[in-house]
Design a protein around this motif. Structure first.
Motif, short mmCIF file in Angstrom:
data_model
loop_
_atom_site.label_atom_id
_atom_site.label_comp_id
_atom_site.label_asym_id
_atom_site.label_seq_id
_atom_site.Cartn_x
_atom_site.Cartn_y
_atom_site.Cartn_z
N GLY A 58 8.93 -8.02 7.29
CA GLY A 58 9.65 -8.88 8.07
C GLY A 58 9.11 -9.11 9.45
O GLY A 58 9.05 -10.24 10.15
N THR A 59 8.70 -7.81 10.02
CA THR A 59 8.20 -7.73 11.29
C THR A 59 6.91 -8.48 11.35
O THR A 59 6.64 -9.49 12.43
CB THR A 59 7.89 -6.40 12.01
OG1 THR A 59 9.41 -6.00 11.77
CG2 THR A 59 7.61 -6.55 13.53
N ASP A 154 15.32 -16.42 11.49
CA ASP A 154 15.15 -15.06 11.18
C ASP A 154 16.35 -15.03 10.21
O ASP A 154 17.53 -14.80 10.27
CB ASP A 154 15.55 -14.25 12.32
CG ASP A 154 15.24 -12.84 11.78
OD1 ASP A 154 15.48 -12.46 10.47
OD2 ASP A 154 14.99 -12.09 12.59
N HIS A 157 18.57 -11.61 6.93
CA HIS A 157 19.91 -11.05 6.29
C HIS A 157 20.40 -12.12 5.40
O HIS A 157 21.49 -11.87 4.85
CB HIS A 157 20.94 -10.78 7.64
CG HIS A 157 20.76 -9.66 8.54
ND1 HIS A 157 21.57 -9.47 9.32
CD2 HIS A 157 19.59 -8.86 8.68
CE1 HIS A 157 21.10 -8.63 9.86
NE2 HIS A 157 19.91 -8.22 9.68
N SER A 180 13.09 -10.29 5.10
CA SER A 180 12.71 -9.21 4.92
C SER A 180 13.00 -8.60 3.67
O SER A 180 14.09 -8.79 3.41
CB SER A 180 13.31 -8.24 6.11
OG SER A 180 12.93 -7.07 5.88
N LYS A 185 18.19 -4.77 2.18
CA LYS A 185 18.26 -6.06 2.22
C LYS A 185 18.69 -6.53 0.80
O LYS A 185 18.75 -5.60 -0.09
CB LYS A 185 16.90 -6.83 2.77
CG LYS A 185 16.53 -6.47 3.86
CD LYS A 185 17.47 -6.79 5.03
CE LYS A 185 17.22 -6.81 6.44
NZ LYS A 185 16.35 -5.52 6.80
#
Ligand SMILES: Cc1ncc(COP(=O)(O)O)c(C=O)c1O
Length: 380
Positions: A58-59, A154, A157, A180, A185
Motif C-alpha cells: 500500500g505504501t 487512502d 481500510h 493495502s 486488512k
C-alpha cells in the motif's frame, strides 16, 4: 489451560486460497504473468473503477499515485493526522511537503476544515477512510475539483465500504484510490497494494512507473525501434511490482470479500448492542450515507482509563491496539516543525481510542469474552 490469545485483527486463508497459490507455483510465471492482470480485473469488478494497478504494498501504491500526479518540490499534500504514517510519507518521497487537517469525531478529515486549509501550494489531498468509514467524498471531491487539486483516497481500510451507495474505490468523487492487502486488512496478498482510477492517463503513467519507467508499447516509443526486443526507459521509475503468486491469493481472497464484510458488520452490530447501555464507552458509529467495512472496531473511553483498559485486556489474552498515534506527533514530523496542539481534535481522539478484536473468524464466544472483560473493567 490458558485461553486463546485474541488479537485486534487476523487474516483468514482457506484451502481454495492455498490451491490458487499452488497453481501459480506449479506454472511458468511467478511474476509479470497474467495473474497480475487478472487480479487487477477482479479489483475493477469489485470497485467499479475502469483501471487498477496492483503493486508490492500500500505504501508503494501511495508513492506511485503521487508520482503519477507529478507531485514535486514546492507543492503540498494534505492528509489526516489519524492514519498510518505512509499516508503522509508519500509526499516526502516526492520531495513535496506533507501537511494535515484536523479530524471529526469519527477520526476522519472534516470537509469544511479541509476547505480552509487548501492553498496555492496544495496539489494533492489524501482523505483516509479510517477504520472502514468513508470520508465525505462528495463535498471534498467537489471542493478539490474547483481548485484543480488531485484527490487520492487512502482506502487501505475500506475495501467493501460504500459512501452514498457508491463503492469505495470506484473513484466517483476522486482521481484515484489506494488499497493495502497486508494480512490485517480485509483481503490479503501477504504484502500488496493497488491503485484504482477512471483516468487512462494516470493509469498509463502508473503502469510505466511501476516498472522502472520502462515501456514496451511501440506506440509510445520516443526513438526508432531496433527490433522485437526493444524497450525504452523514458522516466525514472521503480520496481513496485507484485508477484503472480501474491495475485493468485488476492483473486481467491476477493471472492470472499462480501462474506468477510458481512461477518465484520455482524460483529460490529453485536459490539454496538452490548456497549449501548454501558457507561464510559463510546464506539465509533456509522453515519448516514456510510456503509462501513469495519477494518477496525474502535471504541472511545475516558483518556485516564485507556491505558489501564489496554493492560487489563492484554492480561486476559486480548491484544488490542491503538490506531493511531497522530502522525504529526511522531519524532520525525516534530523535527520537520509540527507541534503538539496543532491538531487538537486528532490529539484528543488519540487519547481515548482503542481497537478491539475485529475479524471474520472471531467466534461468538470469543467476542463475548471481549465484551465481558470490557464490562468487568468499566464496572470496577
Ligand atoms: C491507512 C493506511 N495507509 C497506508 C498503509 C500502508 O500499506 P502497506 O502496509 O501495505 O504498505 C496502511 C497499512 O497499514 C494503512 O493502514
Amino acid at each position: 489451560m490458558s485461553e486463546k490469545q485474541l488479537n485486534y485483527g487476523a487474516h483468514f486463508v482457506d484451502n481454495a486460497d492455498i490451491k490458487a497459490v499452488e497453481t501459480v507455483l506449479r506454472g511458468q510465471r511467478l511474476t509479470q504473468g497474467e495473474t497480475v492482470q487478472r487480479f487487477e480485473e477482479a479489483l475493477c469488478e469489485e470497485t467499479g473503477a475502469d483501471y487498477a494497478v496492483a503493486v508490492s504494498n500500500g505504501t508503494a501504491a501511495l508513492h506511485l499515485a503521487c508520482l503519477a500526479t507529478g507531485l514535486k518540490q514546492g507543492q503540498e499534500l494534505i492528509t489526516s493526522p489519524i492514519s498510518f504514517v505512509a499516508s503522509a510519507n508519500c509526499a516526502i518521497y516526492c520531495n513535496a511537503e506533507p501537511n494535515f487537517s484536523d479530524v471529526n469525531e469519527q477520526g476522519l478529515l472534516n470537509a469544511s476544515k479541509l476547505g480552509e486549509k487548501l492553498g496555492e501550494k496544495t496539489k494533492v489531498v489524501v482523505p483516509v477512510h479510517y477504520s472502514g468509514f468513508s470520508c465525505e467524498m462528495d463535498a471534498m471531491g467537489e471542493m478539490c475539483k474547483q481548485k484543480g487539486i488531485t484527490v487520492l483516497e487512502d482506502a487501505s481500510h475500506a475495501i467493501g465500504a460504500k459512501f452514498k451507495g457508491k463503492k469505495v474505490g470506484g473513484c466517483e468523487w476522486s482521481d484515484m484510490s489506494v488499497f493495502s492487502f497486508h494480512p490485517v486488512k480485509h483481503v490479503t496478498t501477504g504484502e500488496g497494494g493497488a491503485i484504482t482510477t477512471n483516468d487512462k492517463k494516470l493509469y498509463d503513467k502508473m503502469q510505466m512507473l511501476r516498472t522502472h519507467g520502462i515501456t514496451k508499447n511501440a506506440e509510445m516509443f520516443e526513438n526508432e525501434s531496433h527490433g522485437p526486443w526493444y524497450y525504452e526507459m523514458q522516466e525514472l521509475g521503480y520496481n513496485f511490482r507484485i508477484t503472480d503468486i501474491q495475485c493468485a491469493l488476492g483473486i481467491s481472497q476477493l471472492k470472499k470479500l462480501p462474506e468477510f464484510v458481512e461477518k465484520r458488520r455482524g460483529i460490529a452490530k453485536k459490539y454496538d448492542k452490548a456497549f449501548e447501555t454501558m457507561k464510559g464507552i463510546e464506539p465509533l458509529q456509522e453515519k448516514e450515507g456510510q456503509f462501513g467495512s469495519y477494518h477496525l472496531y474502535v471504541i472511545k473511553v475516558d483518556a485516564e482509563k485507556r491505558k489501564a483498559l489496554f493492560e487489563h485486556l492484554a492480561a486476559k489474552g486480548i491484544n488490542c491496539q491503538v490506531h493511531y498515534l497522530p502522525i504529526h506527533l511522531q519524532p520525525f514530523y516534530q523535527k520537520m516543525g509540527f507541534a503538539k496542539g496543532q491538531f487538537p481534535n486528532a490529539e484528543s481522539f488519540y487519547e481515548k481510542i482503542l481497537s478491539l478484536p475485529m475479524y471474520p473468524t472471531l467466534k461468538e464466544e470469543e467476542q463475548q469474552r471481549v465484551i465481558d472483560e470490557v464490562k468487568g473493567f468499566l464496572d470496577d
